[in-house]
Write an enzyme that holds these catalytic residues in place. Sequence first.
Site, PDB file in Angstrom:
ATOM      1  N   GLU A   1      75.087  33.265  31.323  1.00 12.88           N
ATOM      2  CA  GLU A   1      75.021  34.639  30.830  1.00 12.88           C
ATOM      3  C   GLU A   1      75.429  34.672  29.358  1.00 12.88           C
ATOM      4  O   GLU A   1      76.618  34.741  29.047  1.00 12.88           O
ATOM      5  CB  GLU A   1      75.978  35.531  31.625  1.00 12.88           C
ATOM      6  CG  GLU A   1      75.671  35.578  33.113  1.00 12.88           C
ATOM      7  CD  GLU A   1      76.151  36.879  33.745  1.00 12.88           C
ATOM      8  OE1 GLU A   1      75.329  37.562  34.352  1.00 12.88           O
ATOM      9  OE2 GLU A   1      77.338  37.224  33.603  1.00 12.88           O
TER      10      GLU A   1
ATOM     11  N   LYS B   1      79.782  45.526  38.960  1.00 12.88           N
ATOM     12  CA  LYS B   1      80.931  45.749  38.069  1.00 12.88           C
ATOM     13  C   LYS B   1      81.771  46.919  38.613  1.00 12.88           C
ATOM     14  O   LYS B   1      81.832  47.102  39.824  1.00 12.88           O
ATOM     15  CB  LYS B   1      80.450  45.972  36.642  1.00 12.88           C
ATOM     16  CG  LYS B   1      79.467  44.881  36.204  1.00 12.88           C
ATOM     17  CD  LYS B   1      79.160  44.865  34.755  1.00 12.88           C
ATOM     18  CE  LYS B   1      78.190  43.719  34.468  1.00 12.88           C
ATOM     19  NZ  LYS B   1      77.897  43.533  33.063  1.00 12.88           N
TER      20      LYS B   1
ATOM     21  N   GLY C   1      74.416  43.666  29.059  1.00 15.32           N
ATOM     22  CA  GLY C   1      74.539  45.114  28.889  1.00 15.32           C
ATOM     23  C   GLY C   1      74.042  45.618  27.538  1.00 15.32           C
ATOM     24  O   GLY C   1      74.291  46.762  27.168  1.00 15.32           O
TER      25      GLY C   1
ATOM     26  N   SER D   1      70.875  41.445  30.739  1.00 19.96           N
ATOM     27  CA  SER D   1      69.760  42.393  30.600  1.00 19.96           C
ATOM     28  C   SER D   1      68.492  41.935  31.323  1.00 19.96           C
ATOM     29  O   SER D   1      67.385  42.158  30.837  1.00 19.96           O
ATOM     30  CB  SER D   1      69.475  42.695  29.129  1.00 19.96           C
ATOM     31  OG  SER D   1      70.625  43.270  28.519  1.00 19.96           O
TER      32      SER D   1
ATOM     33  N   GLU E   1      83.256  39.272  31.097  1.00 19.96           N
ATOM     34  CA  GLU E   1      84.142  40.445  30.949  1.00 19.96           C
ATOM     35  C   GLU E   1      85.550  40.111  31.422  1.00 19.96           C
ATOM     36  O   GLU E   1      86.534  40.603  30.861  1.00 19.96           O
ATOM     37  CB  GLU E   1      83.552  41.638  31.723  1.00 19.96           C
ATOM     38  CG  GLU E   1      82.345  42.219  31.005  1.00 19.96           C
ATOM     39  CD  GLU E   1      81.289  42.823  31.919  1.00 19.96           C
ATOM     40  OE1 GLU E   1      81.574  43.111  33.085  1.00 19.96           O
ATOM     41  OE2 GLU E   1      80.150  43.006  31.431  1.00 19.96           O
TER      42      GLU E   1
ATOM     43  N   ASN F   1      75.454  42.422  40.341  1.00 20.93           N
ATOM     44  CA  ASN F   1      76.867  42.531  39.969  1.00 20.93           C
ATOM     45  C   ASN F   1      77.095  43.983  39.570  1.00 20.93           C
ATOM     46  O   ASN F   1      76.713  44.396  38.479  1.00 20.93           O
ATOM     47  CB  ASN F   1      77.146  41.585  38.789  1.00 20.93           C
ATOM     48  CG  ASN F   1      78.534  41.797  38.196  1.00 20.93           C
ATOM     49  OD1 ASN F   1      79.381  42.457  38.802  1.00 20.93           O
ATOM     50  ND2 ASN F   1      78.767  41.246  37.011  1.00 20.93           N
TER      51      ASN F   1
ATOM     52  N   HIS G   1      83.415  35.659  35.034  1.00 16.11           N
ATOM     53  CA  HIS G   1      82.485  36.519  34.289  1.00 16.11           C
ATOM     54  C   HIS G   1      83.021  36.744  32.874  1.00 16.11           C
ATOM     55  O   HIS G   1      84.234  36.825  32.673  1.00 16.11           O
ATOM     56  CB  HIS G   1      82.316  37.857  35.020  1.00 16.11           C
ATOM     57  CG  HIS G   1      81.213  38.683  34.442  1.00 16.11           C
ATOM     58  ND1 HIS G   1      81.386  39.434  33.312  1.00 16.11           N
ATOM     59  CD2 HIS G   1      79.916  38.832  34.812  1.00 16.11           C
ATOM     60  CE1 HIS G   1      80.231  40.032  33.019  1.00 16.11           C
ATOM     61  NE2 HIS G   1      79.331  39.684  33.911  1.00 16.11           N
TER      62      HIS G   1
HETATM   63  P1  PGA Z   1      73.474  43.171  32.647  1.00 18.24           P
HETATM   64  O1  PGA Z   1      74.781  42.427  33.209  1.00 18.24           O
HETATM   65  O2  PGA Z   1      72.334  42.799  33.574  1.00 18.24           O
HETATM   66  O3  PGA Z   1      73.803  44.633  32.675  1.00 18.24           O
HETATM   67  O4  PGA Z   1      73.247  42.665  31.261  1.00 18.24           O
HETATM   68  C1  PGA Z   1      74.718  41.133  33.741  1.00 18.24           C
HETATM   69  C2  PGA Z   1      76.094  40.650  34.096  1.00 18.24           C
HETATM   70  O5  PGA Z   1      77.051  40.960  33.382  1.00 18.24           O
HETATM   71  O6  PGA Z   1      76.280  39.936  35.102  1.00 18.24           O
END
Ligand code: PGA
Length: 251
Positions: free
Chosen positions: A168, A11, A174, A214, A97, A9, A95
Site C-alpha cells: 500500500e 477503518k 485515501g 485508492s 495509519e 478495510n 497498516h
Molecule cells: P483506500 O484505503 O482504498 O481508501 O485508499 C486502502 C487502505 O488503507 O487499506
Amino acid sequence: MRKPIIAGNWKMNKTPAEAVEFVSALKEKVGSVTEREIVVCPVFNALVPVSGVIKGTSIKLGAQNVYWEDSGAFTGEVSVSMLKASGCEFVIIGHSERRLYFHETDRTVNKKIKKSLEAGGLTPIVCVGERLEERENNTTFKVVETQVKEGLSGLKPDDMNKLVIAYEPVWAIGTGRTATPEQAEEVHAFIRKTLSGIAGEDVSNEMRILYGGSMKPENISGLMKCENIDGGLVGGAALKVDSFVKLINYE
Ligand code: PGA
C-alpha cells in the site's frame, strides 16, 4: 494458482448496526462466490454481530489490529484468541495509519505476526509501502525491503505461506491517486523476489500480495491483470455495497 482476495478495510467506520446491514446486503449478492476470497474488516465491536450474519457464506471476517499478549493488563488491546473467538480468520497488521498515528514499528509488526501465526488460524495481512517523499527520493525498494525483512524476521518458511502481504503506497491511500499497474507491479515483483530470498521460490510463488491505495471498480481490472497482484485491500471503495460487489466481480 493464487486465489485472489478482495478485502474491505472499513477503518473507523460503521456502527455494529450499519456493519450488519452492509453484510446482510452483501451476502445476498456474493455470499456464494468461491473463486474469490472475500474478507470484511469491521471495527472490533462489530466483529461478533457481523460474524453471525456471514456464518455459512463464503464471506470471511478480519480484524484491523491485534495485540501479541494472550490476556492481562493491556488496556484497550485485543488478543489473537479473542479475535478467533469473535469469528475472525484474518487480521490486518502494520497498516500505514497504525504506523503513522499509533507508533507501530517493524518490531511490533513482527511480534503481532508471530503471535497470530503461533496461535494458528488467523491469517495476517501485513501492510508495507513507501511514503511520497520516499518514492521521490528513489528509496521505495529499500523501504519496502526493510519492512518485509524486519516484519517477517524469524518466521519459519513453513509459516510464511500462511500470511498475506499488502503493498500500500502511502501516497495512494485515501487520496484518489492510484499507483499505475506498472508502478504497482514493479514493487509487487520486487516483494515476491524479497520473499523468495527469505523462504525460497516455491513458497514465495504461493504467497498472495494484495495492492491497496485508492483501488476502485474503475481501476481494479488493470491492476489485477498484473502477474504479481493477487487482490486488493480496499478502504473507501469497500464502504458501499455496490462498489464492493463490483470490485469482487471484477473481470
Ligand atoms: P483506500 O484505503 O482504498 O481508501 O485508499 C486502502 C487502505 O488503507 O487499506
